[in-house]
Design a protein around this motif. Structure first.
Motif, PDB file in Angstrom:
ATOM      1  N   GLY A  25      24.566   9.992   2.360  1.00 31.58           N
ATOM      2  CA  GLY A  25      23.733  10.868   3.180  1.00 31.58           C
ATOM      3  C   GLY A  25      24.078  12.327   2.968  1.00 31.58           C
ATOM      4  O   GLY A  25      24.310  13.071   3.929  1.00 31.58           O
ATOM      5  N   SER A  26      24.087  12.761   1.706  1.00 33.65           N
ATOM      6  CA  SER A  26      24.549  14.111   1.372  1.00 33.65           C
ATOM      7  C   SER A  26      23.693  15.211   1.996  1.00 33.65           C
ATOM      8  O   SER A  26      24.173  16.327   2.221  1.00 33.65           O
ATOM      9  CB  SER A  26      24.593  14.290  -0.151  1.00 33.65           C
ATOM     10  N   ARG A  27      22.422  14.912   2.308  1.00 34.41           N
ATOM     11  CA  ARG A  27      21.545  15.930   2.899  1.00 34.41           C
ATOM     12  C   ARG A  27      21.834  16.169   4.377  1.00 34.41           C
ATOM     13  O   ARG A  27      21.234  17.046   5.001  1.00 34.41           O
ATOM     14  CB  ARG A  27      20.080  15.537   2.696  1.00 34.41           C
ATOM     15  N   LEU A  28      22.782  15.387   4.926  1.00 34.24           N
ATOM     16  CA  LEU A  28      23.251  15.655   6.288  1.00 34.24           C
ATOM     17  C   LEU A  28      24.496  16.548   6.283  1.00 34.24           C
ATOM     18  O   LEU A  28      25.087  16.810   7.333  1.00 34.24           O
ATOM     19  CB  LEU A  28      23.547  14.339   7.018  1.00 34.24           C
ATOM     20  N   TYR A  29      24.880  16.964   5.085  1.00 33.71           N
ATOM     21  CA  TYR A  29      25.957  17.941   4.903  1.00 33.71           C
ATOM     22  C   TYR A  29      27.228  17.549   5.652  1.00 33.71           C
ATOM     23  O   TYR A  29      27.738  16.454   5.478  1.00 33.71           O
ATOM     24  CB  TYR A  29      25.457  19.343   5.297  1.00 33.71           C
ATOM     25  N   ASP A  30      27.743  18.434   6.514  1.00 37.50           N
ATOM     26  CA  ASP A  30      29.055  18.207   7.122  1.00 37.50           C
ATOM     27  C   ASP A  30      29.101  16.973   8.032  1.00 37.50           C
ATOM     28  O   ASP A  30      30.182  16.452   8.300  1.00 37.50           O
ATOM     29  CB  ASP A  30      29.480  19.428   7.948  1.00 37.50           C
ATOM     30  N   LEU A  31      27.953  16.513   8.515  1.00 34.52           N
ATOM     31  CA  LEU A  31      27.957  15.344   9.404  1.00 34.52           C
ATOM     32  C   LEU A  31      28.463  14.098   8.704  1.00 34.52           C
ATOM     33  O   LEU A  31      28.953  13.165   9.358  1.00 34.52           O
ATOM     34  CB  LEU A  31      26.545  15.078   9.947  1.00 34.52           C
ATOM     35  N   VAL A 354      19.461  24.038  17.651  1.00 39.09           N
ATOM     36  CA  VAL A 354      20.744  23.768  17.015  1.00 39.09           C
ATOM     37  C   VAL A 354      21.024  22.267  17.043  1.00 39.09           C
ATOM     38  O   VAL A 354      20.639  21.570  17.983  1.00 39.09           O
ATOM     39  CB  VAL A 354      21.869  24.542  17.738  1.00 39.09           C
ATOM     40  N   LEU A 355      21.691  21.774  16.019  1.00 35.08           N
ATOM     41  CA  LEU A 355      22.273  20.433  16.013  1.00 35.08           C
ATOM     42  C   LEU A 355      23.749  20.596  15.707  1.00 35.08           C
ATOM     43  O   LEU A 355      24.107  21.177  14.672  1.00 35.08           O
ATOM     44  CB  LEU A 355      21.589  19.541  14.973  1.00 35.08           C
ATOM     45  N   THR A 356      24.612  20.150  16.614  1.00 28.47           N
ATOM     46  CA  THR A 356      26.046  20.318  16.407  1.00 28.47           C
ATOM     47  C   THR A 356      26.683  19.038  15.872  1.00 28.47           C
ATOM     48  O   THR A 356      26.153  17.938  16.046  1.00 28.47           O
ATOM     49  CB  THR A 356      26.775  20.685  17.712  1.00 28.47           C
ATOM     50  N   ASP A 357      27.822  19.184  15.244  1.00 27.73           N
ATOM     51  CA  ASP A 357      28.710  18.057  14.966  1.00 27.73           C
ATOM     52  C   ASP A 357      29.417  17.714  16.269  1.00 27.73           C
ATOM     53  O   ASP A 357      29.269  18.419  17.273  1.00 27.73           O
ATOM     54  CB  ASP A 357      29.704  18.445  13.879  1.00 27.73           C
ATOM     55  N   ASP A 358      30.189  16.635  16.286  1.00 30.33           N
ATOM     56  CA  ASP A 358      30.912  16.312  17.516  1.00 30.33           C
ATOM     57  C   ASP A 358      32.156  17.186  17.664  1.00 30.33           C
ATOM     58  O   ASP A 358      32.671  17.739  16.689  1.00 30.33           O
ATOM     59  CB  ASP A 358      31.298  14.822  17.539  1.00 30.33           C
ATOM     60  N   HIS A 359      32.618  17.340  18.902  1.00 29.63           N
ATOM     61  CA  HIS A 359      33.821  18.109  19.242  1.00 29.63           C
ATOM     62  C   HIS A 359      33.740  19.566  18.768  1.00 29.63           C
ATOM     63  O   HIS A 359      34.708  20.131  18.247  1.00 29.63           O
ATOM     64  CB  HIS A 359      35.085  17.447  18.675  1.00 29.63           C
ATOM     65  N   ILE A 360      32.588  20.172  18.958  1.00 31.66           N
ATOM     66  CA  ILE A 360      32.386  21.577  18.590  1.00 31.66           C
ATOM     67  C   ILE A 360      32.428  22.432  19.859  1.00 31.66           C
ATOM     68  O   ILE A 360      31.908  22.041  20.905  1.00 31.66           O
ATOM     69  CB  ILE A 360      31.028  21.768  17.882  1.00 31.66           C
ATOM     70  N   GLU A 374      14.780  27.992  11.601  1.00 33.94           N
ATOM     71  CA  GLU A 374      15.057  26.648  11.131  1.00 33.94           C
ATOM     72  C   GLU A 374      16.152  26.019  11.982  1.00 33.94           C
ATOM     73  O   GLU A 374      16.932  26.716  12.650  1.00 33.94           O
ATOM     74  CB  GLU A 374      15.501  26.686   9.663  1.00 33.94           C
ATOM     75  N   ILE A 375      16.214  24.685  11.951  1.00 33.88           N
ATOM     76  CA  ILE A 375      17.257  23.992  12.692  1.00 33.88           C
ATOM     77  C   ILE A 375      18.612  24.318  12.063  1.00 33.88           C
ATOM     78  O   ILE A 375      18.804  24.182  10.847  1.00 33.88           O
ATOM     79  CB  ILE A 375      17.020  22.466  12.691  1.00 33.88           C
ATOM     80  N   LEU A 376      19.535  24.762  12.899  1.00 27.21           N
ATOM     81  CA  LEU A 376      20.853  25.185  12.426  1.00 27.21           C
ATOM     82  C   LEU A 376      21.884  24.107  12.709  1.00 27.21           C
ATOM     83  O   LEU A 376      22.037  23.674  13.854  1.00 27.21           O
ATOM     84  CB  LEU A 376      21.254  26.493  13.116  1.00 27.21           C
ATOM     85  N   LEU A 377      22.594  23.673  11.674  1.00 23.47           N
ATOM     86  CA  LEU A 377      23.710  22.746  11.853  1.00 23.47           C
ATOM     87  C   LEU A 377      24.969  23.552  12.157  1.00 23.47           C
ATOM     88  O   LEU A 377      25.362  24.421  11.377  1.00 23.47           O
ATOM     89  CB  LEU A 377      23.925  21.904  10.596  1.00 23.47           C
TER      90      LEU A 377
END
Length: 385
Positions: A25-31, A354-360, A374-377
């Motif tokens: 799932g490389s297009r989900l980047y850091d997730l 925004v869409l965050t990773d967990d524990h941010i 645009e939606i920001l990760l």
């Protein structure tokens, strides 16, 4: 891997499910830096893999193999908890199937078809009439028993679930061209000028004996990609096998990008009739985390939000999805956003689209995201004043 010492239950038309869950799932980047795509969080409390596993349990499928590969430690330990989906009874189970060393050596899964080929012995043990092949990274609810009924009634060698998509978007998908009886006569991978709008969902039912032979032939072909879409399905068509389309009517989304993951979470707010996670007749099962109930403070303002247990909201939340344990402090504003577990929005911060990773942690008085951007990760902490 769980191994049963009992003889398998030999029901008529029994079907083994195999979930392909090894993708990065490389297009989900850091997730997906440290977890496989199917283990990514969704919908306030779930993981993506919960959907195909729950569909299997609700459809009466007792034996499920989950084929893992990329960053699989968390995913392996999670799906091994078969009791979450009620698949821990006699003659049932969820079996984690990573690549493993064999006499001929150790090899990673080289493609979707190769992943099944390397687990032929597992499927042979249960000797099923049919095998259900699933992707582990889609959000949808489907009764696979109805698809099996379509497969059986049409005496098909393979049945492929399809979804009608707008014709202008059909070039993004693998397209199935059918006759008047929905028998598949041609498969086109992302055609520039599509002849139909029936997109493959990556959900297949095969006659096991015929698929087994096709897989063994495929593994000998040095020019093969060892892929269902590129090799196995075209091979069935070229060999004159009967491929049937099964038209699915319902919500389905491939959440392979940041935008699509955000959109699908937002669909819980705006398309809740299509993606209803409160449907007691078709539950989506997951691991329940022991945390307190949500707390909405006296100065909080909440509208059109999906807020899970353990959240503490003292600020403003609108048009957003808050996962387990999220904290929104007093004076903070969250809008049009998806906050993964244990995200903290400090006092006076403003979070939009925004869409965050967990524990941010988003620091005090910081503005993150734009109302029309645009939606920001957000995958790293944002320092505050």
């Amino acid at each position: 891997m769980k191994v049963s010492v009992e003889e398998p239950n030999m029901r008529q038309n029994n079907m083994v499910a195999m979930i392909l869950a090894g993708g990065r799932g490389s297009r989900l980047y850091d997730l997906t830096n440290k977890v496989a795509k199917p283990a990514v969080y969704f919908g306030g409390k779930y993981r993506i893999i919960d959907f195909p596993l729950s569909n299997c349990a609700n459809s009466g499928i007792d034996v499920v193999g989950v084929l893992t590969q990329y960053e699989s430690v968390l995913l392996n330990s999670y799906v091994a908890k078969a009791s979450l989906w009620g698949l821990d009874a006699k003659d049932s189970g969820i079996y984690v199937l990573p690549p493993r060393e064999k006499i001929e050596g150790f090899g990673l899964y080289r493609g979707t078809a190769d992943a099944i080929t390397q687990n032929i012995d597992f499927i042979d043990y249960y000797d099923p009439e049919t095998v259900l092949i699933l992707s582990g990274d889609h959000i949808y609810k489907m009764d696979y028993s109805k698809m099996l009924e379509c497969h059986t009634d049409n005496k098909a060698d393979a049945t492929i679930a399809v979804l009608e998509v707008p014709l202008k978007e059909a070039s993004r998908f693998g397209i199935m061209n059918t006759d008047a009886t929905d028998r598949i006569i041609e498969f086109e991978e992302k055609p520039k000028q599509p002849k139909s709008n029936l997109a493959s969902m990556g959900i297949y039912i095969f006659d096991w004996k015929k698929l087994r032979k096709a897989l063994l032939d495929d593994v000998k072909n040095p020019d093969s990609n060892h892929d269902f879409g590129k090799d196995i399905i075209p091979g069935f068509l070229n060999g004159g096998q009967h491929l049937q389309a099964y038209r699915f009517k319902g919500y389905w989304k491939d959440v392979g990008t940041i935008d699509s993951l955000w959109e699908s979470n937002m669909d819980l707010l705006y398309r809740s009739e299509e993606l209803n996670l409160h449907d007691s007749a078709w539950k989506i099962y997951t691991e329940d985390v022991t945390v307190p109930a949500q707390f909405i403070g006296p100065k909080a303002h909440v509208s059109n939000a999906y807020i899970n247990q353990g959240c503490v909201v003292n600020g403003t939340v609108k048009n957003s999805v808050l996962f387990t344990g999220v904290v929104v402090e007093e004076g903070a504003e969250v809008s049009d956003s998806v906050l993964m577990p244990y995200t903290v929005v400090k006092a006076g911060a403003k979070v939009q689209r925004v869409l965050t990773d967990d524990h941010i942690t988003i620091g005090a008085k910081q503005t993150v995201g734009q109302p029309d951007g645009e939606i920001l990760l957000v995958a790293k902490n944002v320092k505050g004043d």
